[in-house]
Design a protein around this motif. Sequence first.
Motif, PDB file in Angstrom:
ATOM      1  N   ALA A  94      -2.723 -12.993  -3.961  1.00 32.26           N
ATOM      2  CA  ALA A  94      -1.517 -13.366  -4.701  1.00 32.26           C
ATOM      3  C   ALA A  94      -1.104 -14.768  -4.259  1.00 32.26           C
ATOM      4  O   ALA A  94      -1.408 -15.184  -3.141  1.00 32.26           O
ATOM      5  CB  ALA A  94      -0.401 -12.360  -4.452  1.00 32.26           C
ATOM      6  N   ARG A  96       1.643 -16.130  -3.218  1.00 33.39           N
ATOM      7  CA  ARG A  96       2.505 -16.281  -2.048  1.00 33.39           C
ATOM      8  C   ARG A  96       2.136 -15.316  -0.935  1.00 33.39           C
ATOM      9  O   ARG A  96       2.953 -14.980  -0.093  1.00 33.39           O
ATOM     10  CB  ARG A  96       3.964 -16.061  -2.450  1.00 33.39           C
ATOM     11  N   SER A 135       2.898 -10.144  -0.070  1.00 36.46           N
ATOM     12  CA  SER A 135       3.258 -11.069  -1.129  1.00 36.46           C
ATOM     13  C   SER A 135       4.669 -10.737  -1.591  1.00 36.46           C
ATOM     14  O   SER A 135       5.002  -9.566  -1.800  1.00 36.46           O
ATOM     15  CB  SER A 135       2.276 -10.953  -2.303  1.00 36.46           C
ATOM     16  N   TYR A 136       5.516 -11.764  -1.742  1.00 31.73           N
ATOM     17  CA  TYR A 136       6.915 -11.548  -2.093  1.00 31.73           C
ATOM     18  C   TYR A 136       7.178 -11.964  -3.537  1.00 31.73           C
ATOM     19  O   TYR A 136       6.636 -12.945  -4.039  1.00 31.73           O
ATOM     20  CB  TYR A 136       7.828 -12.346  -1.162  1.00 31.73           C
ATOM     21  N   GLY A 137       8.034 -11.180  -4.201  1.00 31.88           N
ATOM     22  CA  GLY A 137       8.455 -11.502  -5.560  1.00 31.88           C
ATOM     23  C   GLY A 137       9.686 -12.370  -5.543  1.00 31.88           C
ATOM     24  O   GLY A 137       9.771 -13.343  -4.794  1.00 31.88           O
ATOM     25  N   ASP A 138      10.674 -12.011  -6.352  1.00 32.36           N
ATOM     26  CA  ASP A 138      11.898 -12.795  -6.440  1.00 32.36           C
ATOM     27  C   ASP A 138      12.793 -12.657  -5.221  1.00 32.36           C
ATOM     28  O   ASP A 138      13.669 -13.489  -4.983  1.00 32.36           O
ATOM     29  CB  ASP A 138      12.686 -12.394  -7.693  1.00 32.36           C
ATOM     30  N   SER A 139      12.595 -11.584  -4.437  1.00 30.08           N
ATOM     31  CA  SER A 139      13.409 -11.381  -3.236  1.00 30.08           C
ATOM     32  C   SER A 139      12.535 -10.849  -2.114  1.00 30.08           C
ATOM     33  O   SER A 139      11.401 -10.412  -2.335  1.00 30.08           O
ATOM     34  CB  SER A 139      14.547 -10.389  -3.513  1.00 30.08           C
ATOM     35  N   TYR A 140      13.090 -10.892  -0.893  1.00 29.32           N
ATOM     36  CA  TYR A 140      12.332 -10.425   0.267  1.00 29.32           C
ATOM     37  C   TYR A 140      11.996  -8.945   0.148  1.00 29.32           C
ATOM     38  O   TYR A 140      10.954  -8.493   0.616  1.00 29.32           O
ATOM     39  CB  TYR A 140      13.130 -10.674   1.546  1.00 29.32           C
ATOM     40  N   ASP A 142      11.304  -7.391  -2.527  1.00 29.14           N
ATOM     41  CA  ASP A 142      10.287  -7.216  -3.570  1.00 29.14           C
ATOM     42  C   ASP A 142       8.933  -7.608  -2.987  1.00 29.14           C
ATOM     43  O   ASP A 142       8.469  -8.739  -3.137  1.00 29.14           O
ATOM     44  CB  ASP A 142      10.632  -8.087  -4.775  1.00 29.14           C
ATOM     45  N   LYS A 143       8.320  -6.661  -2.313  1.00 24.42           N
ATOM     46  CA  LYS A 143       7.120  -6.967  -1.543  1.00 24.42           C
ATOM     47  C   LYS A 143       5.933  -6.112  -1.983  1.00 24.42           C
ATOM     48  O   LYS A 143       6.059  -4.918  -2.219  1.00 24.42           O
ATOM     49  CB  LYS A 143       7.378  -6.745  -0.054  1.00 24.42           C
ATOM     50  N   THR A 144       4.778  -6.753  -2.066  1.00 22.74           N
ATOM     51  CA  THR A 144       3.515  -6.051  -2.302  1.00 22.74           C
ATOM     52  C   THR A 144       2.633  -6.237  -1.074  1.00 22.74           C
ATOM     53  O   THR A 144       2.513  -7.351  -0.549  1.00 22.74           O
ATOM     54  CB  THR A 144       2.789  -6.600  -3.542  1.00 22.74           C
ATOM     55  N   GLU A 159       3.187  -1.151  -3.443  1.00 19.23           N
ATOM     56  CA  GLU A 159       4.523  -1.727  -3.327  1.00 19.23           C
ATOM     57  C   GLU A 159       5.173  -1.235  -2.039  1.00 19.23           C
ATOM     58  O   GLU A 159       5.107  -0.053  -1.711  1.00 19.23           O
ATOM     59  CB  GLU A 159       5.381  -1.310  -4.526  1.00 19.23           C
TER      60      GLU A 159
END
Length: 219
Positions: A94, A96, A135-140, A142-144, A159
């Motif tokens: 990903a 990030r 990997s982070y999405g829009d917030s901390y 929100d992690k994969t 997730e």
Amino acid sequence: MKMMRLLCTVVAMVFAATSAMATGLEIKKLPIPQEMIEDDNYSYENPFRRVLYTFGDNSIRPLFCTTSNGKMRITIYELDFTTLYKQFTVDLPAPRAELDELGQYSGDFDDEGCFVYATVDLFNNDDLVELILNSYGDSYSDKTTYIINENSEVLAEFEGDLKELIDPRITGGKVFFKGGFQLSGRVLPIVPKKGDVNGDTEVGISDVTALVGIIMGQH
């Protein structure tokens, strides 16, 4: 009086001999690679902060990484930094994604210990190095999480956050993570605690009994 002078002479000779031996003490700086300074978020002052940990023999190897253009290069040395254990480059799954730690294992003299960033026998027994990448999405929150091996193969994707590994000595070798995850069907070698003579992962009176039995030749 003569006896006292003789004793003082002997003590002085022993001290002189000890001092002479001490002058032969060799402390050498390990040949730590200059490139280690470039490691991502790495403290060069502590080259053993990041390690690969092997559960089977309770051993560590120093590790550092560099990231660029969607790839991460992992370099792992033997303890004295004179021999390269492994070096490989993985494709980040990903944009990030970043390396995450499993937790820390400490020795008898260092409570902080070494932070485990890679293993070879936690997730399977194929002798390939495995890493955990987040990997982070829009917030901390929100992690994969990705489990990836040295060949860039994604072994698992889910997730959430594994968080630290719970010490297998207190889970009977079963693999549990503080984030509320379990690696089903996987049992790790249990490294005995110091003083755990009978191998029950606890240190207590039963270990004293076992030790006496060993000394008396009963075991």
